[in-house]
Motif scaffolding. Structure first.
Motif, PDB file in Angstrom:
ATOM      1  N   ALA A  87       0.729  -0.938   0.035  1.00  0.00           N
ATOM      2  CA  ALA A  87       0.100  -0.022  -0.010  1.00  0.00           C
ATOM      3  C   ALA A  87       1.217   0.998  -0.377  1.00  0.00           C
ATOM      4  CB  ALA A  87      -1.014  -0.413   0.711  1.00  0.00           C
ATOM      5  N   LEU A  88       2.158   1.351   0.582  1.00  0.00           N
ATOM      6  CA  LEU A  88       3.345   2.479   0.712  1.00  0.00           C
ATOM      7  C   LEU A  88       3.146   2.382  -0.552  1.00  0.00           C
ATOM      8  CD1 LEU A  88       4.534   1.925   4.293  1.00  0.00           C
ATOM      9  CD2 LEU A  88       3.416   3.767   3.674  1.00  0.00           C
ATOM     10  N   MET A  89       4.028   1.485  -1.265  1.00  0.00           N
ATOM     11  CA  MET A  89       4.424   1.453  -2.469  1.00  0.00           C
ATOM     12  C   MET A  89       2.967   2.517  -3.406  1.00  0.00           C
ATOM     13  SD  MET A  89       6.051  -1.457  -4.885  1.00  0.00           S
ATOM     14  CE  MET A  89       4.793  -1.592  -6.179  1.00  0.00           C
ATOM     15  N   HIS A  90       2.434   1.817  -3.297  1.00  0.00           N
ATOM     16  CA  HIS A  90       0.974   2.398  -4.185  1.00  0.00           C
ATOM     17  C   HIS A  90       1.316   3.956  -4.544  1.00  0.00           C
ATOM     18  CE1 HIS A  90      -0.654  -1.666  -4.965  1.00  0.00           C
ATOM     19  NE2 HIS A  90       0.458  -1.367  -6.200  1.00  0.00           N
ATOM     20  N   LEU A  91       0.894   4.421  -2.712  1.00  0.00           N
ATOM     21  CA  LEU A  91       0.893   5.714  -2.593  1.00  0.00           C
ATOM     22  C   LEU A  91       1.849   6.262  -2.814  1.00  0.00           C
ATOM     23  CD1 LEU A  91      -0.957   4.661   1.128  1.00  0.00           C
ATOM     24  CD2 LEU A  91      -2.004   6.215  -1.102  1.00  0.00           C
ATOM     25  N   ALA A  92       3.096   5.640  -3.249  1.00  0.00           N
ATOM     26  CA  ALA A  92       4.301   6.591  -3.349  1.00  0.00           C
ATOM     27  C   ALA A  92       4.127   8.346  -4.300  1.00  0.00           C
ATOM     28  CB  ALA A  92       5.385   5.897  -3.454  1.00  0.00           C
ATOM     29  N   VAL A  93       4.176   9.027  -4.320  1.00  0.00           N
ATOM     30  CA  VAL A  93       4.196  10.094  -5.215  1.00  0.00           C
ATOM     31  C   VAL A  93       5.497   9.532  -6.898  1.00  0.00           C
ATOM     32  CG1 VAL A  93       4.892  12.496  -5.884  1.00  0.00           C
ATOM     33  CG2 VAL A  93       3.666  11.683  -3.586  1.00  0.00           C
ATOM     34  N   PRO A  94       4.734   9.260  -7.393  1.00  0.00           N
ATOM     35  CA  PRO A  94       5.755   9.504  -8.571  1.00  0.00           C
ATOM     36  C   PRO A  94       7.121  10.164  -9.189  1.00  0.00           C
ATOM     37  CG  PRO A  94       3.364   8.723  -9.206  1.00  0.00           C
ATOM     38  CD  PRO A  94       3.350   9.380  -8.220  1.00  0.00           C
ATOM     39  N   LYS A  95       8.317   9.524  -9.094  1.00  0.00           N
ATOM     40  CA  LYS A  95       9.778  10.128  -9.765  1.00  0.00           C
ATOM     41  C   LYS A  95       9.117  10.566 -11.342  1.00  0.00           C
ATOM     42  CE  LYS A  95      12.491   9.704  -5.747  1.00  0.00           C
ATOM     43  NZ  LYS A  95      13.953   8.843  -5.592  1.00  0.00           N
ATOM     44  N   GLU A  96       8.549   9.943 -11.815  1.00  0.00           N
ATOM     45  CA  GLU A  96       8.264   9.639 -13.465  1.00  0.00           C
ATOM     46  C   GLU A  96       7.630  10.993 -13.494  1.00  0.00           C
ATOM     47  OE1 GLU A  96       8.728   9.474 -17.175  1.00  0.00           O
ATOM     48  OE2 GLU A  96       6.546   9.698 -16.532  1.00  0.00           O
ATOM     49  N   GLU A  97       7.791  11.954 -14.562  1.00  0.00           N
ATOM     50  CA  GLU A  97       7.144  13.273 -14.268  1.00  0.00           C
ATOM     51  C   GLU A  97       6.146  12.498 -15.185  1.00  0.00           C
ATOM     52  OE1 GLU A  97       9.319  15.744 -17.329  1.00  0.00           O
ATOM     53  OE2 GLU A  97       9.775  14.068 -18.959  1.00  0.00           O
ATOM     54  N   HIS A  98       5.577  11.850 -15.855  1.00  0.00           N
ATOM     55  CA  HIS A  98       4.486  11.247 -16.629  1.00  0.00           C
ATOM     56  C   HIS A  98       3.656  10.738 -15.765  1.00  0.00           C
ATOM     57  CE1 HIS A  98       7.022  11.577 -20.628  1.00  0.00           C
ATOM     58  NE2 HIS A  98       6.491  11.981 -21.053  1.00  0.00           N
ATOM     59  N   ALA A  99       3.596  10.432 -15.155  1.00  0.00           N
ATOM     60  CA  ALA A  99       3.602   9.601 -13.562  1.00  0.00           C
ATOM     61  C   ALA A  99       3.090  10.416 -12.727  1.00  0.00           C
ATOM     62  CB  ALA A  99       3.666   8.412 -13.402  1.00  0.00           C
ATOM     63  N   ALA A 100       3.603  11.324 -12.586  1.00  0.00           N
ATOM     64  CA  ALA A 100       3.267  12.108 -11.911  1.00  0.00           C
ATOM     65  C   ALA A 100       2.844  13.472 -12.140  1.00  0.00           C
ATOM     66  CB  ALA A 100       4.914  13.259 -11.476  1.00  0.00           C
ATOM     67  N   ALA A 101       2.524  13.823 -12.979  1.00  0.00           N
ATOM     68  CA  ALA A 101       1.863  15.081 -14.717  1.00  0.00           C
ATOM     69  C   ALA A 101      -0.276  13.881 -14.697  1.00  0.00           C
ATOM     70  CB  ALA A 101       2.210  15.450 -15.002  1.00  0.00           C
ATOM     71  N   GLY A 102       0.392  12.898 -14.035  1.00  0.00           N
ATOM     72  CA  GLY A 102      -0.920  12.058 -13.973  1.00  0.00           C
ATOM     73  C   GLY A 102      -1.595  11.428 -15.108  1.00  0.00           C
ATOM     74  N   GLN A 103      -0.125  10.654 -15.701  1.00  0.00           N
ATOM     75  CA  GLN A 103      -0.897   9.540 -16.979  1.00  0.00           C
ATOM     76  C   GLN A 103      -0.206   8.680 -16.353  1.00  0.00           C
ATOM     77  OE1 GLN A 103       1.444  11.846 -20.244  1.00  0.00           O
ATOM     78  NE2 GLN A 103      -0.219  11.789 -20.984  1.00  0.00           N
ATOM     79  N   PHE A 104      -0.693   7.334 -17.750  1.00  0.00           N
ATOM     80  CA  PHE A 104      -0.968   6.240 -17.378  1.00  0.00           C
ATOM     81  C   PHE A 104       0.195   5.384 -18.060  1.00  0.00           C
ATOM     82  CE2 PHE A 104      -4.629   7.295 -15.774  1.00  0.00           C
ATOM     83  CZ  PHE A 104      -4.979   7.569 -13.988  1.00  0.00           C
ATOM     84  N   GLY A 105       0.975   4.865 -17.812  1.00  0.00           N
ATOM     85  CA  GLY A 105       1.602   4.504 -19.009  1.00  0.00           C
ATOM     86  C   GLY A 105       3.443   3.705 -18.297  1.00  0.00           C
ATOM     87  N   PHE A 106       4.709   3.865 -18.698  1.00  0.00           N
ATOM     88  CA  PHE A 106       5.894   3.213 -18.323  1.00  0.00           C
ATOM     89  C   PHE A 106       5.979   4.378 -19.460  1.00  0.00           C
ATOM     90  CE2 PHE A 106       9.625   0.465 -16.594  1.00  0.00           C
ATOM     91  CZ  PHE A 106       8.787   1.443 -14.895  1.00  0.00           C
ATOM     92  N   PRO A 107       8.300   4.536 -19.449  1.00  0.00           N
ATOM     93  CA  PRO A 107       8.931   4.886 -20.220  1.00  0.00           C
ATOM     94  C   PRO A 107       9.342   4.106 -21.004  1.00  0.00           C
ATOM     95  CG  PRO A 107       9.800   5.113 -18.093  1.00  0.00           C
ATOM     96  CD  PRO A 107       8.592   4.529 -17.417  1.00  0.00           C
ATOM     97  N   VAL A 108       8.855   2.909 -20.575  1.00  0.00           N
ATOM     98  CA  VAL A 108       9.099   1.810 -22.157  1.00  0.00           C
ATOM     99  C   VAL A 108       8.114   0.750 -22.080  1.00  0.00           C
ATOM    100  CG1 VAL A 108      12.063   2.144 -22.115  1.00  0.00           C
ATOM    101  CG2 VAL A 108      10.928   0.229 -20.286  1.00  0.00           C
ATOM    102  N   ASP A 109       8.087  -0.217 -23.389  1.00  0.00           N
ATOM    103  CA  ASP A 109       6.796  -1.473 -23.352  1.00  0.00           C
ATOM    104  C   ASP A 109       7.347  -2.237 -22.524  1.00  0.00           C
ATOM    105  OD1 ASP A 109       5.458   0.878 -25.210  1.00  0.00           O
ATOM    106  OD2 ASP A 109       6.516  -0.525 -26.894  1.00  0.00           O
ATOM    107  N   ASN A 110       6.973  -3.498 -22.114  1.00  0.00           N
ATOM    108  CA  ASN A 110       8.105  -4.577 -21.277  1.00  0.00           C
ATOM    109  C   ASN A 110       6.926  -5.486 -21.503  1.00  0.00           C
ATOM    110  OD1 ASN A 110       5.776  -4.460 -19.363  1.00  0.00           O
ATOM    111  ND2 ASN A 110       7.203  -3.299 -17.884  1.00  0.00           N
ATOM    112  N   THR A 111       7.449  -6.611 -20.925  1.00  0.00           N
ATOM    113  CA  THR A 111       6.173  -8.440 -21.401  1.00  0.00           C
ATOM    114  C   THR A 111       5.606  -8.422 -20.309  1.00  0.00           C
ATOM    115  OG1 THR A 111       8.715  -9.507 -20.574  1.00  0.00           O
ATOM    116  CG2 THR A 111       8.537  -8.371 -22.493  1.00  0.00           C
ATOM    117  N   ILE A 112       5.133  -8.775 -20.173  1.00  0.00           N
ATOM    118  CA  ILE A 112       3.921  -9.864 -19.331  1.00  0.00           C
ATOM    119  C   ILE A 112       4.096 -11.135 -19.552  1.00  0.00           C
ATOM    120  CG2 ILE A 112       2.065 -10.031 -19.858  1.00  0.00           C
ATOM    121  CD1 ILE A 112       2.131  -9.812 -16.176  1.00  0.00           C
ATOM    122  N   GLY A 113       5.444 -11.855 -18.593  1.00  0.00           N
ATOM    123  CA  GLY A 113       5.856 -13.425 -19.029  1.00  0.00           C
ATOM    124  C   GLY A 113       6.121 -13.101 -20.296  1.00  0.00           C
TER     125      GLY A 113
END
Length: 325
Positions: free
Chosen positions: A148-174
């Motif tokens: 829960a604390l991890m989810h509540l942490a203020v994002p350091k990533e600028e896009h996420a901090a500005a309210g956007q959803f995603g990640f700086p790179v694509d990745n894999t799920i499995g």
């Protein structure tokens, strides 16, 4: 894909559950270095000591993992992936760093990722801190609180901090590509970056019809709640959870910034106890409609298992879609 807490080194598998058709490899020590020598050359050049032993601790359809001992008594965790470029491990490295930056969980430090130079069909590797989980004691209440604390942490990533959803790179799920291009609308992200790609990959007309119906009404499941970007592990099941001493740790992520509830999409094989949920919801209260949204988040992972492992996961996908539509 297999539960790993009982192994001395658990942070080695990506995406999945014991029910999957993943092949287990019993840990064994070998004197001839089976992993690609480029990984060990990097360790010897940059970490300052000769590799003297490796232990193969897992092998999947997309990567193999080793514990590596060096002459100066240090130990590292190495993963290699033949036939895959460094993008896969770049996503893992950046995800580990994003979780590490929250200062909430025990996250393995990444030393390097890069291409396997000289590999016949290409490949990549990652070198990280070895975490000794052999004597760890995982407390579910503490895991819930830390998550829960991890989810509540203020994002350091600028896009996420500005309210956007995603990640700086694509990745894999499995072994499945996971697109993470930034979006400002969570419902659109969930539809276009998560559910629809998996439905298209499945190539089943019945699932697609029900999936399109769900997606056309997806916003109704989020009425009256505020969704903010949280850093998510993204593939949180029992095989990706452990403890170093008394401190919980999570690893092998498929990270992105998304709705915190999406973290529970793999809860069907995570073993979360009532104490876990009680501690989590003490910090992040359960919002109205949680159970219906949980079905949507589970659907994403069931679809991924269908695409990775085959028809044994079809009925779960169909059942969830029937209930939601």
């Amino acid at each position: 894909m297999l539960a790993t807490q009982k192994l001395p080194t658990a942070h080695q598998r990506r995406g999945g559950c014991p029910a999957g058709s993943q092949r287990a490899t019993r840990a064994r020590c070998v004197r001839v270095m089976a992993a690609h020598p480029a990984a060990y050359a990097w360790i010897e050049e940059h970490l300052g000591s000769k590799v003297v032993k490796e232990s193969l601790v897992s092998s999947s359809g997309w990567s193999s993992a080793y514990v590596v001992d060096t002459q100066d008594g240090k130990r590292y965790f190495v993963k290699t992936a033949l036939g895959r470029d460094e993008a896969m491990f770049k996503g893992e490295a950046l995800g580990l760093q994003a979780m590490y930056d929250t200062n909430t969980m025990r996250i393995p430090k990444v030393f390097h990722y890069g291409p396997l130079a000289g590999a016949g069909r290409g490949g990549s590797f990652i070198v990280m801190e070895h975490l000794d989980m052999a004597r760890g004691r995982l407390a579910m209440r503490e895991l819930g609180r830390r998550l829960a604390l991890m989810h509540l942490a203020v994002p350091k990533e600028e896009h996420a901090a500005a309210g956007q959803f995603g990640f700086p790179v694509d990745n894999t799920i499995g072994g499945t590509p996971q697109a993470n291009g930034w979006m400002s609308d969570w419902v659109v992200f969930l539809r276009d970056r998560r559910l629809m790609p998996q439905l298209k990959m499945a190539g089943d007309s019945r699932l697609m019809r029900m999936g399109e119906k769900l997606c056309s009404n997806l916003s109704s499941h989020f009425e009256g709640i505020e969704v903010k970007p949280s850093i998510l592990h993204g593939d949180l099941w029992s095989g990706n959870i452990g403890a170093v001493g008394e401190e919980p740790t999570i690893f092998d992520p498929a990270c992105y910034y998304g709705h915190h509830e999406a973290e529970f999409g793999m809860s069907w094989c995570a073993g979360f106890s009532p104490d876990f949920y009680a501690a989590y919801h003490e910090l992040i209260p359960c919002a109205p409609g949680f159970e219906q949204r949980a079905e949507i988040y589970r659907l994403y992972h069931y679809l991924n298992h269908l695409n990775l492992f085959g028809d044994s996961y079809y009925s779960q996908c169909a059942s969830i879609l029937q209930r939601l539509t």
